[in-house]
Motif scaffolding. Structure first.
Motif, PDB file in Angstrom:
ATOM      1  N   VAL A  91       0.842  -1.213   0.000  1.00  0.00           N
ATOM      2  CA  VAL A  91       0.000   0.000   0.000  1.00  0.00           C
ATOM      3  C   VAL A  91       0.868   1.250   0.000  1.00  0.00           C
ATOM      4  O   VAL A  91       0.541   2.262  -0.635  1.00  0.00           O
ATOM      5  CB  VAL A  91      -0.941  -0.019   1.226  1.00  0.00           C
ATOM      6  N   LEU A  92       2.031   1.200   0.677  1.00  0.00           N
ATOM      7  CA  LEU A  92       2.910   2.366   0.763  1.00  0.00           C
ATOM      8  C   LEU A  92       3.389   2.796  -0.606  1.00  0.00           C
ATOM      9  O   LEU A  92       3.541   4.000  -0.865  1.00  0.00           O
ATOM     10  CB  LEU A  92       4.117   2.022   1.656  1.00  0.00           C
ATOM     11  N   VAL A 124       1.913  13.089  -0.401  1.00  0.00           N
ATOM     12  CA  VAL A 124       1.404  13.858   0.744  1.00  0.00           C
ATOM     13  C   VAL A 124       0.776  12.931   1.781  1.00  0.00           C
ATOM     14  O   VAL A 124       0.672  13.296   2.963  1.00  0.00           O
ATOM     15  CB  VAL A 124       0.368  14.908   0.279  1.00  0.00           C
ATOM     16  N   SER A 125       0.315  11.724   1.358  1.00  0.00           N
ATOM     17  CA  SER A 125      -0.346  10.805   2.285  1.00  0.00           C
ATOM     18  C   SER A 125       0.640   9.863   2.984  1.00  0.00           C
ATOM     19  O   SER A 125       0.249   9.124   3.891  1.00  0.00           O
ATOM     20  CB  SER A 125      -1.401   9.976   1.544  1.00  0.00           C
ATOM     21  N   PRO A 164       5.676  10.831   7.348  1.00  0.00           N
ATOM     22  CA  PRO A 164       7.079  11.286   7.222  1.00  0.00           C
ATOM     23  C   PRO A 164       8.103  10.211   7.549  1.00  0.00           C
ATOM     24  O   PRO A 164       9.121  10.114   6.842  1.00  0.00           O
ATOM     25  CB  PRO A 164       7.138  12.466   8.191  1.00  0.00           C
ATOM     26  N   PRO A 165       7.926   9.388   8.592  1.00  0.00           N
ATOM     27  CA  PRO A 165       8.975   8.387   8.883  1.00  0.00           C
ATOM     28  C   PRO A 165       9.161   7.345   7.779  1.00  0.00           C
ATOM     29  O   PRO A 165      10.195   6.657   7.741  1.00  0.00           O
ATOM     30  CB  PRO A 165       8.484   7.721  10.172  1.00  0.00           C
ATOM     31  N   LEU A 166       8.138   7.226   6.881  1.00  0.00           N
ATOM     32  CA  LEU A 166       8.216   6.171   5.878  1.00  0.00           C
ATOM     33  C   LEU A 166       8.497   6.707   4.483  1.00  0.00           C
ATOM     34  O   LEU A 166       8.470   5.934   3.504  1.00  0.00           O
ATOM     35  CB  LEU A 166       6.909   5.372   5.853  1.00  0.00           C
ATOM     36  N   LYS A 193      -4.296   6.587  11.172  1.00  0.00           N
ATOM     37  CA  LYS A 193      -4.679   6.962   9.819  1.00  0.00           C
ATOM     38  C   LYS A 193      -3.985   6.071   8.796  1.00  0.00           C
ATOM     39  O   LYS A 193      -4.606   5.581   7.837  1.00  0.00           O
ATOM     40  CB  LYS A 193      -4.317   8.420   9.586  1.00  0.00           C
ATOM     41  N   PHE A 194      -2.696   5.847   8.988  1.00  0.00           N
ATOM     42  CA  PHE A 194      -1.940   4.985   8.060  1.00  0.00           C
ATOM     43  C   PHE A 194      -2.479   3.554   8.111  1.00  0.00           C
ATOM     44  O   PHE A 194      -2.620   2.883   7.086  1.00  0.00           O
ATOM     45  CB  PHE A 194      -0.448   5.015   8.405  1.00  0.00           C
TER      46      PHE A 194
END
Length: 433
Positions: free
Chosen positions: A20-21, A27-28, A31-33, A61-62
């Motif tokens: 999914v990443l 923008v979605s 930040p750490p990923l 949310k993630f």
């Protein structure tokens, strides 16, 4: 959750999140990923496993974004879990992963149920694997026992054969010792007979010499009487002249008969030509001059070759293997014979080259140059023994030089009165020639 996710469930959840990443807009992406999202799809789950798992646990949310992807991929499973019903035929790993991401009512119990199913499956698989291992080990043990029994039987048979062979060897050794004792006794008897024969020959020779001197004295007297008779003949005494002529003829016939009786040879032969028939005498220690020179003195061989009637005995393979050992034995012999032919023509020295023939299966064809004698040792005899035999048969006082770098050969021939010469000196002399 009271306990971490099962490892298989955690890996499945991380794989889903990594997939999914890669589909999320920039923008979605948390930040750490963002750095992990730039990896290739097959590297995200492997290299970013820990950050992705931590983000799923802490970023609702993630996790919901990933849950939406799971709901779109497995709608029936997600709907069934939302109703609180776990499909009985569903994979426990997929059930736990979907429950963890979508969080339906009672999702913790669903994960624990999946954990229990996985543990039971692992235990059953481990038990089956252990049974297979035990069965395989039993088979291996049976095979090893069978092989050990066969090996033990084979070793027993070998031991039995070895004992029989040892007994046979002991018997042969006893027979060989008895034959050796008998041969030694025969040798001693032959030496005694030979010594008696030599003594008798010396006595006969002395007697013959005494008789020959007596006959020479008588011949001298007869010659004096003949001269007197000649003078008397000139004076007319023909009867006295006839008496002296008869006496002279008798003395000549007696001298010829004595020579035939003693069997004095008309010619002599070289001692080395009859080495197998005559053991000979040990040469005297003063037979070879140039003893003040060192063994490695370059002038040693030149001085020895200048000695009249010297016999040069050469250890063939010791010389060839020192000078050109990389060649075959046949090429070594041919090269040595070629070089010695020139040296023999220059010095006119008697040369004998000895090769080790104990290991030869057939006679060796060797073209010996003029003036060079070539000998091969008999089966069961090494070249060193043949060299010592050649030295031993020479008469006392004759100069003998033995070319060999073998320390044992050099020391033995030195004690026998010969002069040892290193092989390197002969090779240097041949190279100079």
């Amino acid at each position: 959750m009271s306990r971490p996710l099962p490892e298989q469930v955690r890996l499945n959840v991380v794989d889903l999140a990594a997939t999914v990443l890669g589909t999320l807009p920039a923008v979605s992406i948390p930040p750490p990923l963002r750095g992990i999202a730039k990896f290739e799809a097959r590297k995200r789950a492997k290299l970013g496993s820990a950050p992705i798992a931590a983000q799923l646990e802490n970023d609702k949310k993630f996790r919901e974004l990933v849950a939406e992807s799971v709901a779109a991929g497995w709608p029936e499973l997600v709907a069934s879990l939302a109703d609180g019903h776990v499909p009985p035929a569903a994979d426990p790993v997929l059930v736990a992963a979907a429950a963890y991401l979508t969080r339906p009512p009672g999702w913790e119990e669903m994960i624990e149920l999946a954990r229990s199913d996985l543990q039971q499956s692992a235990a059953a698989a481990e038990g089956s694997e252990r049974e297979e291992v035990v069965s395989r080990l039993r088979e291996q043990l049976a095979a090893q026992k069978s092989a050990a029994k066969e090996e033990s039987d084979r070793l027993r048979e070998q031991l039995k054969l070895a004992r029989a062979e040892n007994s046979d060897l002991r018997r042969k050794l006893h027979d060989a010792r008895e034959r050796a004792k008998a041969a030694l006794a025969r040798t001693e008897e032959m030496e005694r007979v030979a010594e008696e024969a030599r003594t008798a020959a010396v006595a006969a020779g002395n007697a013959g010499e005494s008789e020959l001197r007596r006959l020479r004295e008588r011949l001298a007297d007869v010659e004096k009487q003949l001269e007197a008779s000649r003078r008397a003949a000139r004076e007319g005494r023909s009867l006295e002249d006839a008496r002296i002529r008869v006496l002279l003829d008798a003395l000549q016939d007696a001298s010829a008969g004595l020579r035939r009786e003693l069997g004095l040879p008309a010619t002599i032969s070289r001692p080395a030509d009859s080495v197998a028939a005559h053991p000979g005498e040990r040469p005297g220690v003063r037979g070879v001059p140039a003893r003040a020179l060192a063994d490695d003195d370059p002038q040693l061989l030149d001085q020895l070759l200048a000695i009249p009637q010297i016999h040069l005995i050469i250890d063939g393979y010791n010389v060839t293997k020192t000078g050109y050992g990389t060649l075959t034995l046949a090429d070594q012999r041919n090269r040595l014979m070629t070089n010695l032919g020139g040296l023999a023509a220059q010095t006119r020295v008697e040369m004998t080259v000895v090769f080790d023939g104990a290991e030869l299966n057939a006679p060796v064809q060797v073209v010996a140059p003029r003036g060079v004698r070539v000998l091969f040792s008999d089966p069961g005899e090494i070249a060193d023994d043949l060299i010592r035999q050649l030295v031993r048969v020479e008469p006392p006082g004759r100069a003998i030089a033995v070319v060999s770098s073998d320390r044992e050969v050099a020391e033995s021939v030195r004690r026998m009165g010969a002069r040892p010469v290193p092989s390197a000196l002969l090779l240097r002399r041949l190279g100079r020639a």
